[in-house]
Design a protein around this motif. Structure first.
Motif, PDB file in Angstrom:
ATOM      1  N   GLY A   1      -5.564   3.925  13.492  1.00 40.62           N
ATOM      2  CA  GLY A   1      -4.788   5.097  13.042  1.00 40.62           C
ATOM      3  C   GLY A   1      -4.332   5.688  14.454  1.00 40.62           C
ATOM      4  N   SER A   2      -5.179   5.671  15.372  1.00 38.48           N
ATOM      5  CA  SER A   2      -4.739   6.510  16.926  1.00 38.48           C
ATOM      6  C   SER A   2      -3.857   6.012  17.154  1.00 38.48           C
ATOM      7  N   ILE A   3      -3.428   4.743  17.292  1.00 39.38           N
ATOM      8  CA  ILE A   3      -2.143   4.027  17.691  1.00 39.38           C
ATOM      9  C   ILE A   3      -1.046   4.246  17.000  1.00 39.38           C
ATOM     10  N   MET A   4      -1.230   4.045  15.542  1.00 37.65           N
ATOM     11  CA  MET A   4      -0.064   4.462  14.841  1.00 37.65           C
ATOM     12  C   MET A   4       0.487   5.892  15.086  1.00 37.65           C
ATOM     13  N   SER A   5      -0.300   6.792  15.481  1.00 34.73           N
ATOM     14  CA  SER A   5      -0.097   8.150  15.345  1.00 34.73           C
ATOM     15  C   SER A   5       0.776   8.358  16.812  1.00 34.73           C
ATOM     16  N   ARG A   6       0.842   7.471  17.549  1.00 40.67           N
ATOM     17  CA  ARG A   6       1.876   7.547  18.854  1.00 40.67           C
ATOM     18  C   ARG A   6       3.388   7.302  18.177  1.00 40.67           C
ATOM     19  N   LEU A   7       3.587   6.690  17.153  1.00 40.47           N
ATOM     20  CA  LEU A   7       4.695   6.386  16.502  1.00 40.47           C
ATOM     21  C   LEU A   7       5.221   7.052  15.482  1.00 40.47           C
ATOM     22  N   GLY A   8       4.300   8.321  15.133  1.00 36.96           N
ATOM     23  CA  GLY A   8       4.612   9.546  14.356  1.00 36.96           C
ATOM     24  C   GLY A   8       4.144   9.235  13.274  1.00 36.96           C
ATOM     25  N   VAL A   9       2.892   8.355  13.017  1.00 38.06           N
ATOM     26  CA  VAL A   9       2.450   8.120  11.510  1.00 38.06           C
ATOM     27  C   VAL A   9       1.395   9.352  11.925  1.00 38.06           C
ATOM     28  N   VAL A  10       0.791   9.989  10.543  1.00 37.67           N
ATOM     29  CA  VAL A  10      -0.186  10.866  10.479  1.00 37.67           C
ATOM     30  C   VAL A  10      -1.256  10.081   9.742  1.00 37.67           C
ATOM     31  N   PRO A  11      -2.300   9.704  10.620  1.00 37.08           N
ATOM     32  CA  PRO A  11      -3.359   8.935   9.895  1.00 37.08           C
ATOM     33  C   PRO A  11      -4.157  10.065   9.012  1.00 37.08           C
ATOM     34  N   GLN A  12      -4.533   9.372   7.973  1.00 34.47           N
ATOM     35  CA  GLN A  12      -5.607  10.016   7.155  1.00 34.47           C
ATOM     36  C   GLN A  12      -6.743   9.382   6.741  1.00 34.47           C
ATOM     37  N   GLN A  13      -8.102  10.125   6.849  1.00 35.13           N
ATOM     38  CA  GLN A  13      -9.336   9.269   6.477  1.00 35.13           C
ATOM     39  C   GLN A  13      -9.471   9.421   5.133  1.00 35.13           C
ATOM     40  N   ILE A  14      -9.420   8.531   4.125  1.00 41.67           N
ATOM     41  CA  ILE A  14      -9.769   8.734   2.890  1.00 41.67           C
ATOM     42  C   ILE A  14     -10.658   7.580   2.351  1.00 41.67           C
ATOM     43  N   ALA A  15     -11.884   7.690   1.725  1.00 38.63           N
ATOM     44  CA  ALA A  15     -12.535   6.593   1.170  1.00 38.63           C
ATOM     45  C   ALA A  15     -12.059   5.942   0.203  1.00 38.63           C
ATOM     46  N   GLY A  16     -12.198   4.564   0.187  1.00 39.45           N
ATOM     47  CA  GLY A  16     -11.549   3.437  -0.752  1.00 39.45           C
ATOM     48  C   GLY A  16     -11.378   4.016  -2.072  1.00 39.45           C
ATOM     49  N   GLY A  17     -12.351   4.625  -2.697  1.00 38.28           N
ATOM     50  CA  GLY A  17     -12.281   4.977  -4.001  1.00 38.28           C
ATOM     51  C   GLY A  17     -11.306   6.138  -4.625  1.00 38.28           C
ATOM     52  N   GLU A  18     -10.609   6.620  -3.468  1.00 38.35           N
ATOM     53  CA  GLU A  18      -9.930   7.998  -3.581  1.00 38.35           C
ATOM     54  C   GLU A  18      -8.491   7.530  -3.159  1.00 38.35           C
ATOM     55  N   ILE A  19      -8.355   6.428  -2.746  1.00 41.48           N
ATOM     56  CA  ILE A  19      -6.875   6.041  -2.270  1.00 41.48           C
ATOM     57  C   ILE A  19      -5.902   6.054  -3.374  1.00 41.48           C
ATOM     58  N   TYR A  20      -6.274   5.479  -4.456  1.00 40.54           N
ATOM     59  CA  TYR A  20      -5.323   5.394  -5.660  1.00 40.54           C
ATOM     60  C   TYR A  20      -4.724   6.590  -6.161  1.00 40.54           C
ATOM     61  N   SER A  21      -5.755   7.584  -6.188  1.00 44.61           N
ATOM     62  CA  SER A  21      -5.282   8.608  -6.765  1.00 44.61           C
ATOM     63  C   SER A  21      -4.489   9.616  -5.830  1.00 44.61           C
ATOM     64  N   ALA A  22      -4.718   9.469  -4.445  1.00 48.78           N
ATOM     65  CA  ALA A  22      -4.127  10.042  -3.613  1.00 48.78           C
ATOM     66  C   ALA A  22      -2.642   9.477  -3.216  1.00 48.78           C
ATOM     67  N   LEU A  23      -2.325   8.165  -3.452  1.00 43.43           N
ATOM     68  CA  LEU A  23      -1.218   7.736  -3.518  1.00 43.43           C
ATOM     69  C   LEU A  23      -0.444   8.092  -4.823  1.00 43.43           C
ATOM     70  N   GLU A  24      -1.075   8.052  -5.645  1.00 44.08           N
ATOM     71  CA  GLU A  24      -0.338   8.535  -7.123  1.00 44.08           C
ATOM     72  C   GLU A  24       0.030  10.011  -7.130  1.00 44.08           C
ATOM     73  N   ARG A  25      -0.516  10.926  -6.541  1.00 47.15           N
ATOM     74  CA  ARG A  25      -0.367  12.047  -6.525  1.00 47.15           C
ATOM     75  C   ARG A  25       0.486  12.475  -5.315  1.00 47.15           C
ATOM     76  N   GLY A  26       0.905  11.523  -4.281  1.00 44.88           N
ATOM     77  CA  GLY A  26       1.811  11.873  -3.156  1.00 44.88           C
ATOM     78  C   GLY A  26       1.096  12.247  -2.286  1.00 44.88           C
ATOM     79  N   THR A  27      -0.144  12.519  -2.172  1.00 41.23           N
ATOM     80  CA  THR A  27      -0.988  13.335  -1.102  1.00 41.23           C
ATOM     81  C   THR A  27      -0.720  12.501   0.143  1.00 41.23           C
ATOM     82  N   ILE A  28      -0.494  11.091  -0.112  1.00 44.56           N
ATOM     83  CA  ILE A  28      -0.322   9.993   1.062  1.00 44.56           C
ATOM     84  C   ILE A  28       0.863   9.292   0.722  1.00 44.56           C
ATOM     85  N   ASP A  29       1.496   9.022   1.816  1.00 45.09           N
ATOM     86  CA  ASP A  29       2.726   8.018   1.364  1.00 45.09           C
ATOM     87  C   ASP A  29       2.499   6.461   1.548  1.00 45.09           C
ATOM     88  N   ALA A  30       1.259   5.979   2.127  1.00 46.90           N
ATOM     89  CA  ALA A  30       0.818   4.829   2.431  1.00 46.90           C
ATOM     90  C   ALA A  30      -0.547   4.693   2.346  1.00 46.90           C
TER      91      ALA A  30
END
Length: 365
Positions: free
Chosen positions: A183-212
């Protein structure tokens, strides 16, 4: 000498030999009871299962005298605190990925996986025959740990995206669940890294809280249902070409083991290491077909994106080489082998695989 007295003395001699042998066996196979905390939930049977496999091998080899009880992430220790808990002696062992702790020191990440390093076979070659295990343990010993490879997922996928990513410009502002060091390397290309536990990824994607979000690969990703909420499934996961999972042990507890138990522990770890990769190689082909049937749209990262990420990673490595001698020692060792590995890989393996892939795509297999 009559027959009766001979048999009597023989029986006494046999009993004495048995009495002498029993304590020797007991001394060489003392009862050891350890607890191992995993960084993974038990729902991910393949990656979590590596620790269960280790425990089974040890128990079988010692008639149950060396027992390791395995606990899933969060039951004893939060998943991302497994190594510190082991170093502190709260538990005797853990099953984790050392790049989880890169925030303490980026050197933690190198023996596991860093962007554009080696693939799984290359990492195994480096660990077992290129001195990687010993180099890593010189670093881990300073943390109060000793570690041995305990699994590999193979090259991971590049993650799930709610929209297509075709150019570097498409990465600008992309909110992505991405593991620490990458994530620290991706941030150099404009990505905004998010630290999210595995069990919360689906709902974050579904709500649009994260894009990927990136996770592991087809078998594990299918379990989490990402295809329903982020249909674009990119490859390759350039940040994890061959991520090594480690068994880590409290150094004092390990040093206190009898020599035969230490040997068994190393052997069982290597067996579990191989087993995990083999299991992923068996299950991922089925899972990728299932995911496509569920609507996943496979996409490869463009050469432009891969090149930009490669250059960004090398900028980070140059900075760390200049400031972090332990990172540099580990990374220099991998780099010295990396070029040779990929030169050899393209000779026989690559050409054979390419030919067979063409036959598969033509429906001739």
């Amino acid at each position: 000498m009559d027959r009766r007295s001979f048999l009597t003395r023989g029986a006494i001699g046999a009993a004495a030999a048995t009495a002498l042998a029993a304590p020797a066996v007991a001394q060489s196979n003392p009862q050891i009871r350890w607890r191992l905390t995993s960084s993974f939930p038990n729902s991910l049977d393949t990656i979590y299962g590596g620790a269960v496999t280790l425990a089974r091998y040890l128990s079988e080899a010692t008639d149950g005298n060396f027992e390791i009880q395995v606990f899933p992430a969060g039951e004893l220790v939060p998943g991302l605190e497994a190594a510190p808990a082991t170093a502190a002696g709260s538990v005797e062992a853990c099953h984790t990925v050392s790049y989880y702790y890169w925030g303490q020191d980026p050197a933690w990440a190198v023996p596991a996986a860093i962007p554009f390093s080696l693939n799984a076979r290359g990492m195994n070659a480096w660990h077992y025959h290129g001195g990687g295990i010993d180099l890593a343990n010189q670093f881990y010993a300073k943390q109060g740990l000793i570690a041995f490879p305990g699994g590999n997922t193979g090259v991971q996928m590049g993650g799930w995206y709610r929209r297509e990513i075709n150019t570097v410009a498409d990465l600008q502002g992309l909110k992505m669940r991405a593991g620490g060091f990458a994530g620290s390397i991706m941030s150099r290309l404009g990505v905004v890294p998010q630290q999210i536990a595995g069990g919360e990824i689906y709902s974050a994607l579904e709500r649009g809280t994260i894009d990927a979000a990136e996770w592991v690969g087809p078998y594990d990703d299918e379990k989490l249902g990402f295809a329903r909420v982020a249909p674009y499934y990119y490859y390759p996961g350039w940040w994890e070409g061959g991520p090594t999972v480690h068994f880590m042990f409290n150094l004092e507890q390990y040093d206190a083991l009898p020599a035969n138990y230490k040997s068994l522990l190393r052997t069982a770890a290597q067996a579990a290491d191989a087993d995990m990769l083999q299991k992923y190689d068996w299950l991922n082909p089925i899972a990728i077909r299932n995911l496509v049937a569920q609507g996943a749209q496979l996409r490869s990262f463009s050469p432009e994106i891969l090149e930009a990420c490669f250059n960004a990673a090398n900028e980070v490595y140059a900075e760390l080489d200049a400031t972090n001698p332990e990172f540099k020692t580990l990374w220099d060792s991998i780099k010295a082998f990396r070029s040779e590995w990929y030169t050899w890989s393209q000779v026989a393996e690559y050409n054979y695989d390419t030919f067979m892939m063409a036959k598969a795509n033509a429906g001739q297999l």
